[in-house]
Design a protein around this motif. Structure first.
Motif, PDB file in Angstrom:
ATOM      1  N   ASP A  55      44.179  35.101  45.664  1.00  5.02           N
ATOM      2  CA  ASP A  55      44.789  35.306  44.344  1.00  5.02           C
ATOM      3  C   ASP A  55      43.747  35.522  43.248  1.00  5.02           C
ATOM      4  OD1 ASP A  55      47.227  34.982  45.565  1.00  5.02           O
ATOM      5  OD2 ASP A  55      47.688  33.042  44.628  1.00  5.02           O
ATOM      6  N   ASN A  56      42.569  34.921  43.410  1.00  3.63           N
ATOM      7  CA  ASN A  56      41.514  35.042  42.406  1.00  3.63           C
ATOM      8  C   ASN A  56      40.470  36.085  42.777  1.00  3.63           C
ATOM      9  OD1 ASN A  56      41.990  32.915  40.222  1.00  3.63           O
ATOM     10  ND2 ASN A  56      42.386  31.815  42.138  1.00  3.63           N
ATOM     11  N   ASN A  57      40.743  36.811  43.861  1.00  2.39           N
ATOM     12  CA  ASN A  57      39.851  37.881  44.307  1.00  2.39           C
ATOM     13  C   ASN A  57      38.400  37.400  44.397  1.00  2.39           C
ATOM     14  OD1 ASN A  57      39.477  40.521  45.217  1.00  2.39           O
ATOM     15  ND2 ASN A  57      38.898  41.238  43.172  1.00  2.39           N
ATOM     16  N   LEU A  58      38.218  36.192  44.974  1.00  5.87           N
ATOM     17  CA  LEU A  58      36.871  35.658  45.111  1.00  5.87           C
ATOM     18  C   LEU A  58      36.094  36.441  46.154  1.00  5.87           C
ATOM     19  CD1 LEU A  58      37.484  31.798  44.998  1.00  5.87           C
ATOM     20  CD2 LEU A  58      36.697  33.306  43.160  1.00  5.87           C
ATOM     21  N   ARG A  59      34.834  36.680  45.861  1.00  4.66           N
ATOM     22  CA  ARG A  59      33.944  37.417  46.750  1.00  4.66           C
ATOM     23  C   ARG A  59      32.655  36.624  46.944  1.00  4.66           C
ATOM     24  NH1 ARG A  59      37.865  39.951  48.245  1.00  4.66           N
ATOM     25  NH2 ARG A  59      38.577  41.821  47.238  1.00  4.66           N
ATOM     26  N   GLU A  60      31.948  36.957  47.998  1.00  6.12           N
ATOM     27  CA  GLU A  60      30.658  36.318  48.224  1.00  6.12           C
ATOM     28  C   GLU A  60      29.786  36.537  46.994  1.00  6.12           C
ATOM     29  OE1 GLU A  60      26.918  36.476  51.317  1.00  6.12           O
ATOM     30  OE2 GLU A  60      28.827  37.351  51.905  1.00  6.12           O
ATOM     31  N   GLY A  61      29.170  35.474  46.524  1.00  8.87           N
ATOM     32  CA  GLY A  61      28.345  35.548  45.329  1.00  8.87           C
ATOM     33  C   GLY A  61      29.021  34.994  44.090  1.00  8.87           C
ATOM     34  N   ASP A  62      30.365  34.859  44.114  1.00  9.07           N
ATOM     35  CA  ASP A  62      31.064  34.252  42.986  1.00  9.07           C
ATOM     36  C   ASP A  62      30.812  32.749  42.990  1.00  9.07           C
ATOM     37  OD1 ASP A  62      32.084  36.741  42.435  1.00  9.07           O
ATOM     38  OD2 ASP A  62      34.097  36.314  43.182  1.00  9.07           O
ATOM     39  N   HIS A  77      44.258  16.848  39.362  1.00 12.71           N
ATOM     40  CA  HIS A  77      44.207  18.212  38.837  1.00 12.71           C
ATOM     41  C   HIS A  77      42.759  18.601  38.605  1.00 12.71           C
ATOM     42  CE1 HIS A  77      48.476  17.691  38.219  1.00 12.71           C
ATOM     43  NE2 HIS A  77      48.575  18.945  37.829  1.00 12.71           N
ATOM     44  N   LEU A  78      42.390  19.771  39.092  1.00 13.10           N
ATOM     45  CA  LEU A  78      41.046  20.301  38.891  1.00 13.10           C
ATOM     46  C   LEU A  78      41.130  21.614  38.125  1.00 13.10           C
ATOM     47  CD1 LEU A  78      39.578  19.809  42.480  1.00 13.10           C
ATOM     48  CD2 LEU A  78      39.113  18.400  40.476  1.00 13.10           C
ATOM     49  N   ASN A  79      40.477  21.663  36.960  1.00 14.86           N
ATOM     50  CA  ASN A  79      40.337  22.934  36.260  1.00 14.86           C
ATOM     51  C   ASN A  79      39.227  23.699  36.953  1.00 14.86           C
ATOM     52  OD1 ASN A  79      42.268  22.411  34.226  1.00 14.86           O
ATOM     53  ND2 ASN A  79      40.781  21.132  33.173  1.00 14.86           N
ATOM     54  N   VAL A  80      39.454  24.973  37.215  1.00 14.37           N
ATOM     55  CA  VAL A  80      38.480  25.788  37.927  1.00 14.37           C
ATOM     56  C   VAL A  80      38.008  26.918  37.020  1.00 14.37           C
ATOM     57  CG1 VAL A  80      38.001  27.145  39.993  1.00 14.37           C
ATOM     58  CG2 VAL A  80      39.660  25.257  40.092  1.00 14.37           C
ATOM     59  N   TYR A  81      36.688  27.059  36.925  1.00 15.18           N
ATOM     60  CA  TYR A  81      36.074  28.125  36.144  1.00 15.18           C
ATOM     61  C   TYR A  81      35.349  29.037  37.128  1.00 15.18           C
ATOM     62  CZ  TYR A  81      37.105  24.663  32.631  1.00 15.18           C
ATOM     63  OH  TYR A  81      37.755  23.751  31.845  1.00 15.18           O
ATOM     64  N   ILE A  82      35.660  30.322  37.076  1.00 14.79           N
ATOM     65  CA  ILE A  82      35.098  31.278  38.031  1.00 14.79           C
ATOM     66  C   ILE A  82      34.088  32.168  37.317  1.00 14.79           C
ATOM     67  CG2 ILE A  82      35.612  33.205  39.581  1.00 14.79           C
ATOM     68  CD1 ILE A  82      38.453  31.942  39.889  1.00 14.79           C
ATOM     69  N   PHE A  83      32.905  32.242  37.901  1.00 14.59           N
ATOM     70  CA  PHE A  83      31.856  33.120  37.408  1.00 14.59           C
ATOM     71  C   PHE A  83      31.573  34.140  38.504  1.00 14.59           C
ATOM     72  CE2 PHE A  83      31.447  29.043  35.368  1.00 14.59           C
ATOM     73  CZ  PHE A  83      31.314  29.379  34.029  1.00 14.59           C
ATOM     74  N   ARG A  84      31.760  35.380  38.183  1.00 14.88           N
ATOM     75  CA  ARG A  84      31.577  36.439  39.162  1.00 14.88           C
ATOM     76  C   ARG A  84      30.092  36.605  39.486  1.00 14.88           C
ATOM     77  NH1 ARG A  84      36.377  36.492  41.380  1.00 14.88           N
ATOM     78  NH2 ARG A  84      37.955  36.469  39.763  1.00 14.88           N
ATOM     79  N   GLY A  85      29.801  36.782  40.750  1.00 16.48           N
ATOM     80  CA  GLY A  85      28.425  36.885  41.223  1.00 16.48           C
ATOM     81  C   GLY A  85      27.611  37.930  40.508  1.00 16.48           C
ATOM     82  N   GLU A  86      28.178  39.097  40.274  1.00 19.55           N
ATOM     83  CA  GLU A  86      27.456  40.157  39.583  1.00 19.55           C
ATOM     84  C   GLU A  86      27.088  39.730  38.171  1.00 19.55           C
ATOM     85  OE1 GLU A  86      29.953  43.560  39.738  1.00 19.55           O
ATOM     86  OE2 GLU A  86      29.757  43.782  41.903  1.00 19.55           O
TER      87      GLU A  86
END
Length: 102
Positions: A55-62, A77-86
């Motif tokens: 659902d979050n389109n996670l990729r290697e490096g994220d 409950h865990l808040n999740v912050y996603i930082f894209r690898g690029e």
């Protein structure tokens, strides 16, 4: 597919038994199952992790940062912050990882 979590982080954040966990990115929530693997010195998210990744389109490096929202309520409950690898490599020159730090 299981996301492993260091045992010390599990203990610090009250993840010491098998339980439900809710992860949230912005306003979207995913219900997951957490299991503890004391013999291996880690815990892990099993049920629900694959859908979260898709659902979050996670990729290697994220990089995902998990922040407990309130450890006194159940489920946790865990808040999740996603930082894209690029983005991470370009702005911080940081080696991306998929682990949760203590």
């Amino acid at each position: 597919m299981i996301q492993t979590i260091p045992y010390k982080w599990c203990v610090k954040n009250m993840l010491i038994t098998r339980q439900e966990v809710v992860m949230q990115v912005d306003q979207t929530k995913w219900e997951m199952k957490f299991n503890i693997f004391g013999a291996r010195g880690s815990g892990g998210i099993s049920t629900g992790w694959k859908k979260f990744v898709q659902d979050n389109n996670l990729r290697e490096g994220d990089v995902c940062v998990f922040e407990p929202a309130n450890s006194e309520t159940k489920p946790l409950h865990l808040n999740v912050y996603i930082f894209r690898g690029e983005e991470t490599e370009r702005t911080n020159n940081v080696d991306p990882v998929y682990t949760i730090s203590e």
